[in-house]
Design an enzyme around this catalytic site. Structure first.
Site, mmCIF file in Angstrom:
data_model
loop_
_atom_site.group_PDB
_atom_site.id
_atom_site.type_symbol
_atom_site.label_atom_id
_atom_site.label_comp_id
_atom_site.label_asym_id
_atom_site.label_seq_id
_atom_site.Cartn_x
_atom_site.Cartn_y
_atom_site.Cartn_z
ATOM 1 C CB CYS A 16 -0.886 0.070 1.250
ATOM 2 S SG CYS A 16 -1.990 -1.311 1.430
ATOM 3 N N GLY A 118 0.905 -1.184 5.564
ATOM 4 C CA GLY A 118 1.528 -2.056 6.555
ATOM 5 C C GLY A 118 0.669 -3.271 6.797
ATOM 6 C CE1 TYR A 257 11.524 -4.154 -7.341
ATOM 7 C CE2 TYR A 257 10.041 -4.752 -5.560
ATOM 8 C CZ TYR A 257 10.283 -4.594 -6.904
ATOM 9 O OH TYR A 257 9.312 -4.858 -7.817
#
Ligand code: SF4
Length: 483
Positions: A16, A118, A257
């Site tokens: 998210c 999260g 990343y």
């Protein structure tokens, strides 16, 4: 049937991104732009809730931000000087409109819209208790657990109720909430997921990453600190630290990343960090070669750092087709296999070359295997795969979609076995201390690690309550609602 599969390119994925505006006449339009900059953090669905001083207005939909908020009419239906928004990935495989955030609830104190980036690690446990006490859940999202805890709290103000709710959950979260009184931004006590604060004229902005401030011309004020609750309202900004202080453990994978290279995360340039990571990788494991090529796009900055360190030419040996998207006609193995070929193609500059091939991670090894074969087919003489992270041996439970541990190649193969599996002449990963050195630390402090690195070390700083009890997020099976 169209289907998206977040792991098709064999990378772990953010679940998210969040964005919020307080005090701007174009709040919803700015939020749509902010979410557009955060699209890499979630591509399954997008939603915005705006508040015009009297009423809340919501628009949510499956798909990309542009598909849902590309029209002036939609933005016109979201009036007000305050708005929050969310982009999301599926983690359970269920693609349903009921899970699209921000969630909205009407309480006795007024409306509340809320969304987070999260994952709560005890949501199953808390949810079961709530259901026993009579709570009726509408979604499978763990954000709704927070909503029900707010509803059942006996505290007075919304801020106190939110803190009361968050004291009962465990996990990693950067959340934004919108109430009649103001905009709330909160980062979990360890600050696992990023969250920044910005300004655009007199307006306040919160966002998962600073690249979402740049897109609207807002300036970066600072990061929301680990465990900090920021309340922004008519009286300005107020900051509190309602939880016991703990050592910060930001997700180190954000630098490897997840975050966009043009973002600053906790004050560190993601692009520069990736180049340093590549240079450290070269210092640790360089072998004689002719050129350095990245697996695009995510391997590019580390490959630049690697090539500069070992003074070899950096070349684009693999070209990525940016227009393939993540959509597959049928999610069969055969089509997924094709998906990699659709996305990448070897350039014609590899004939007879000894190649250093740089990627940021190996998850299941499927992409690496195909890319190595592709590079060999294009005439490469030797292929030495260099990975700009330590082996991913453990799953993430803090908001990143990773396969289960048994599907992670590094959890059951040695590096030599992995090299053979992907067909490379040699394979090396960055060491964990090398990663910390690239981040400006001397080494990983074993007793008090400076970052979350659990997917490389198995050192989970936040208890995995549901996982350890053998539970997963509850599935609601009675209603499937799509748009
Ligand atoms: Fe990031 Fe890995 Fe920690 Fe998950 S387990 S938060 S991916 S470092």
């Amino acid at each position: 049937m169209l289907s998206t599969h977040p792991l098709d390119d064999d990378h772990p994925h953010e679940e998210c991104g969040v964005f919020g505006v307080w005090g701007h006449a174009e709040a919803a339009a700015l939020t749509a732009l902010g979410l557009h900059a955060l699209q890499h953090r979630g591509q399954e669905a997008a939603g915005i809730v705006a508040y015009d001083g009297e009423q809340f207005h919501a628009h949510r939909g499956l798909g990309h931000v542009g598909e849902n908020f590309g029209s002036k009419d939609v933005i016109a239906r979201l009036p007000g000087r305050a708005a929050i928004g969310h982009v999301r990935y599926a983690t359970t495989g269920e693609v349903a409109i009921r899970n699209v955030q921000p969630l909205f609830a009407d309480f006795e104190f007024g409306g509340l819209a809320i969304c987070h980036n999260g994952n709560l690690t005890n949501s199953y446990h808390v949810r079961r208790q709530l259901v026993r006490r009579g709570s009726l859940f509408q979604s499978t999202s763990d954000t709704e657990v927070i909503v029900h805890l707010i509803a059942t709290s006996l505290k007075q103000s919304i801020e106190e109720r939110l803190v009361d709710a968050l004291r009962q959950v465990q996990g990693a979260y950067s959340l934004v909430a919108l109430t009649q009184e103001g905009l709330i931004a909160m980062r979990d006590p360890l600050g696992v997921r990023p969250l920044v604060l910005g300004r655009l004229g007199d307006a306040w902005i919160v966002a998962s990453e600073s690249c979402a401030l740049d897109i609207i011309g807002a300036s970066l004020v600072r990061d929301v600190e680990a465990g900090e609750l920021v309340m922004i309202g008519p009286a300005g900004l107020r900051s509190t630290k309602p939880f016991e202080r703990a050592r910060k453990r930001l997700c180190i994978f954000e630098y490897i990343y997840f975050a966009r290279p043009d973002s600053l995360v906790d004050g560190i340039s993601v692009y520069e960090a990736r180049k340093r990571i590549g240079a450290e990788l070269a210092r640790e494991s360089h072998v004689p070669a002719d050129i350095v090529i990245p697996v695009p796009d995510s391997g590019v900055p580390a490959a630049i750092g690697y090539a500069a360190e070992c003074k070899l030419p950096f070349e684009l040996g693999i070209i990525r087709n940016h227009y393939v998207g993540r959509t597959f006609i049928e999610p069969t193995d055969q089509i997924r296999h094709l998906g990699v070929k659709l996305k990448h193609n070897a350039n014609r500059n590899l004939e007879g070359k000894r190649i250093i091939l740089v990627d940021d991670s190996i998850v299941r090894g499927t992409t690496s295997t195909k890319i190595v074969a592709m590079v060999r087919q294009a005439g490469a003489r030797e292929v030495h795969m260099r990975v700009s992270s330590p082996p991913t041996t453990h799953s993430c439970f803090y908001g990143i979609a990773t396969p289960t541990r048994d599907q992670l190649l590094a959890s059951h193969m040695s590096v030599e076995e992995m090299a053979k599996f992907i067909g490379a002449d040699s394979l090396s990963f960055l060491s964990i201390d090398g990663l910390y050195r690239a981040m400006g630390e001397k080494r990983r402090e074993a007793k008090a690690p400076q970052y979350c690195d659990a997917c490389f070390t198995g050192d989970y700083a936040i208890p995995l309550v549901d996982h350890d009890a053998g539970k997963v997020q509850t599935q609601l099976s009675l209603l499937t609602q799509t748009v």
